[in-house]
Motif scaffolding. Structure first.
Motif, PDB file in Angstrom:
ATOM      1  N   ILE A   1       0.834  -1.203   0.000  1.00 18.32           N
ATOM      2  CA  ILE A   1       0.000   0.000   0.000  1.00 18.32           C
ATOM      3  C   ILE A   1       0.868   1.252   0.000  1.00 18.32           C
ATOM      4  O   ILE A   1       0.638   2.194  -0.772  1.00 18.32           O
ATOM      5  N   LEU A   2       1.902   1.265   0.849  1.00 16.33           N
ATOM      6  CA  LEU A   2       2.757   2.448   0.949  1.00 16.33           C
ATOM      7  C   LEU A   2       3.625   2.639  -0.293  1.00 16.33           C
ATOM      8  O   LEU A   2       3.942   3.772  -0.670  1.00 16.33           O
ATOM      9  N   GLU A   3       3.990   1.550  -0.946  1.00 14.96           N
ATOM     10  CA  GLU A   3       4.711   1.677  -2.213  1.00 14.96           C
ATOM     11  C   GLU A   3       3.838   2.382  -3.241  1.00 14.96           C
ATOM     12  O   GLU A   3       4.284   3.316  -3.931  1.00 14.96           O
ATOM     13  N   ALA A   4       2.583   1.948  -3.363  1.00 11.46           N
ATOM     14  CA  ALA A   4       1.654   2.583  -4.307  1.00 11.46           C
ATOM     15  C   ALA A   4       1.384   4.031  -3.906  1.00 11.46           C
ATOM     16  O   ALA A   4       1.281   4.923  -4.771  1.00 11.46           O
ATOM     17  N   TYR A   5       1.270   4.276  -2.630  1.00 19.96           N
ATOM     18  CA  TYR A   5       1.064   5.625  -2.071  1.00 19.96           C
ATOM     19  C   TYR A   5       2.190   6.558  -2.512  1.00 19.96           C
ATOM     20  O   TYR A   5       1.945   7.683  -2.969  1.00 19.96           O
ATOM     21  N   ARG A   6       3.427   6.084  -2.415  1.00 16.35           N
ATOM     22  CA  ARG A   6       4.573   6.904  -2.824  1.00 16.35           C
ATOM     23  C   ARG A   6       4.633   7.070  -4.338  1.00 16.35           C
ATOM     24  O   ARG A   6       4.942   8.154  -4.845  1.00 16.35           O
TER      25      ARG A   6
ATOM     26  N   LEU B   1      -0.192  12.825  -7.424  1.00 17.29           N
ATOM     27  CA  LEU B   1      -1.468  12.636  -6.732  1.00 17.29           C
ATOM     28  C   LEU B   1      -1.214  12.232  -5.281  1.00 17.29           C
ATOM     29  O   LEU B   1      -0.652  11.176  -4.997  1.00 17.29           O
ATOM     30  N   PHE B   2      -1.625  13.090  -4.372  1.00 18.62           N
ATOM     31  CA  PHE B   2      -1.409  12.885  -2.941  1.00 18.62           C
ATOM     32  C   PHE B   2      -2.694  12.333  -2.328  1.00 18.62           C
ATOM     33  O   PHE B   2      -3.701  13.037  -2.242  1.00 18.62           O
ATOM     34  N   VAL B   3      -2.660  11.071  -1.952  1.00 13.38           N
ATOM     35  CA  VAL B   3      -3.853  10.414  -1.422  1.00 13.38           C
ATOM     36  C   VAL B   3      -3.563   9.851  -0.036  1.00 13.38           C
ATOM     37  O   VAL B   3      -2.412   9.700   0.357  1.00 13.38           O
ATOM     38  N   GLU B   4      -4.624   9.540   0.695  1.00 12.55           N
ATOM     39  CA  GLU B   4      -4.402   8.858   1.969  1.00 12.55           C
ATOM     40  C   GLU B   4      -4.067   7.391   1.677  1.00 12.55           C
ATOM     41  O   GLU B   4      -4.390   6.867   0.605  1.00 12.55           O
ATOM     42  N   PRO B   5      -3.415   6.690   2.614  1.00 12.40           N
ATOM     43  CA  PRO B   5      -2.951   5.329   2.341  1.00 12.40           C
ATOM     44  C   PRO B   5      -4.025   4.379   1.824  1.00 12.40           C
ATOM     45  O   PRO B   5      -3.780   3.610   0.885  1.00 12.40           O
ATOM     46  N   ALA B   6      -5.217   4.401   2.401  1.00 12.46           N
ATOM     47  CA  ALA B   6      -6.265   3.472   1.962  1.00 12.46           C
ATOM     48  C   ALA B   6      -6.585   3.659   0.486  1.00 12.46           C
ATOM     49  O   ALA B   6      -6.902   2.695  -0.215  1.00 12.46           O
TER      50      ALA B   6
ATOM     51  N   GLY C   1      -4.716  12.994   0.584  1.00 15.24           N
ATOM     52  CA  GLY C   1      -3.592  12.742   1.473  1.00 15.24           C
ATOM     53  C   GLY C   1      -3.527  13.663   2.673  1.00 15.24           C
ATOM     54  O   GLY C   1      -2.928  13.318   3.698  1.00 15.24           O
ATOM     55  N   LEU C   2      -4.122  14.848   2.570  1.00 11.30           N
ATOM     56  CA  LEU C   2      -4.102  15.776   3.703  1.00 11.30           C
ATOM     57  C   LEU C   2      -4.906  15.269   4.883  1.00 11.30           C
ATOM     58  O   LEU C   2      -4.802  15.810   5.988  1.00 11.30           O
ATOM     59  N   LYS C   3      -5.697  14.232   4.666  1.00 13.10           N
ATOM     60  CA  LYS C   3      -6.462  13.648   5.762  1.00 13.10           C
ATOM     61  C   LYS C   3      -5.575  12.896   6.752  1.00 13.10           C
ATOM     62  O   LYS C   3      -5.971  12.634   7.878  1.00 13.10           O
TER      63      LYS C   3
END
Length: 355
Positions: A276-281, A289-294, A324-326
């Protein structure tokens, strides 16, 4: 010079004909829906796809997909005479419910698992004036309490067990078919309480019935490995994952999720926090695109399937569910800032940059 107001924007206006509205339903809006669908050229090859499109539900008013269903649930609650609403939440639902309650001038009561809600989401619920109760337990226990309380008191429950929430969330499937001219071959989506995968499947089925799509997508749901009850086939008493929005051990829409999987010929699989964190980065560094981890769970799942050689071309849409700001704490932990001190002169900046 005055400027004439344009046509109101929002789910209740844009999709009234497919929603359970009446003449008495207040046409509530914060401008939700009509979120962008952007192509991910940088990641589609890594997933083994011809095309990967990203549905940016993070662009909704409170920064998550919850607004799309919440506007319908709250409007119907007001129509029924409710003076207050209640929800259990890992964060996004509370932010959305509180915002729409504030818009309508009704009370909002939020039950959250103590110490387990991301700071950005809690800040929203506080700012919108909701009454927050931290319960000594997990989300599933909080939801059970909310169900019993709303059955006992004149307060409307606005979690995704409310069918009006599902009705609103299905509109995203209509938007995807409209934008692409058809349904995609695959739809990748995070699965927590499982209302969203249920809603998307309902929406795609209705699109096919209305002639807006020629086929149905395979629904690919992804749970966090530490909170994967559907994958395991049993409740998870103590769900654990960095992806707080899907940290749920007993999904309320479990049956809807498995129906979507089985009827579409899809799957529900688990991805690790590392995946999940790999995709997040990657979403941040390669796509901006800055998203929350989920939100990254769907992309993480597609990357995993691609590496395993299980995706061979085709068109997919991945739903990015929240901003991601959440979750600023995860952002700070995962992204090392590249900061160099420099004098406040042209020469000083040039030296710092090595120019």
């Amino acid at each position: 010079m005055s400027v004439a107001a344009g046509k109101p924007r929002g789910v209740l206006f844009r999709w009234a004909e497919i929603l359970p509205l009446t003449e008495k339903t207040p046409r509530l809006t914060l401008g939700e829906g009509d979120t962008p669908l952007v192509r991910s050229v940088a990641l589609e090859g890594l997933c083994g796809l011809d095309e990967l499109w990203l549905k940016l539900e993070s662009c909704n008013p409170t920064g998550s997909f919850k607004d799309r269903g919440m506007v319908v649930a709250v409007a119907k609650a007001v129509e029924s005479g409710a003076k207050a609403i209640m929800c259990a939440s890992t964060g996004n639902t509370s932010a959305s419910a509180a915002a729409y309650a504030a818009r309508c001038g009704i009370d909002c009561f939020v039950l959250v698992p103590g110490g387990k809600v991301a700071a950005g989401k809690m800040a929203q619920a506080v700012a919108f004036g909701s009454r927050i109760l931290e319960v000594e337990g997990n989300f599933d226990q909080a939801l059970n309490a909310a169900r019993e309380l709303t059955a006992k008191h004149p307060v409307a429950l606005v979690n995704s067990v409310n069918p009006n929430r599902i009705a609103g969330q299905k509109t995203a499937a209509f938007e995807i078919c409209e934008a692409l001219g058809d349904a995609p071959g695959l739809l990748a989506i995070p699965v927590g309480n499982a209302g969203n995968i249920t809603a998307y499947w309902q929406g795609f089925c209705e699109c096919a019935e209305r002639g807006l799509a020629n086929a149905h997508p395979r629904m690919m749901g992804f749970q966090a490995a530490g909170a994967a009850p559907i994958v395991l086939g049993e409740k998870v008493e103590r769900p654990q994952t960095v992806a707080s929005a899907i940290r749920i051990g007993n999904p309320a829409s479990w049956k809807g999720a498995t129906s979507a999987r089985d009827e579409s010929g899809g799957l529900i699989a688990a991805v690790t926090d590392e995946e999940i964190l790999e995709a997040y980065r990657l979403l941040a560094r390669r796509e901006g695109l800055f998203v929350e981890p989920a939100s990254a769970a769907g992309v993480a799942g597609l990357l995993k399937l691609g590496r395993e050689g299980r995706l061979r071309g085709g068109r997919a849409v991945a739903v990015l569910t929240g901003n991601g700001l959440k979750d600023p704490d995860t952002a700070a932990a995962q992204h090392t800032p590249d900061i160099t001190r420099a004098e406040a002169t042209v020469e000083g900046v040039e030296r710092a940059l090595g120019w």
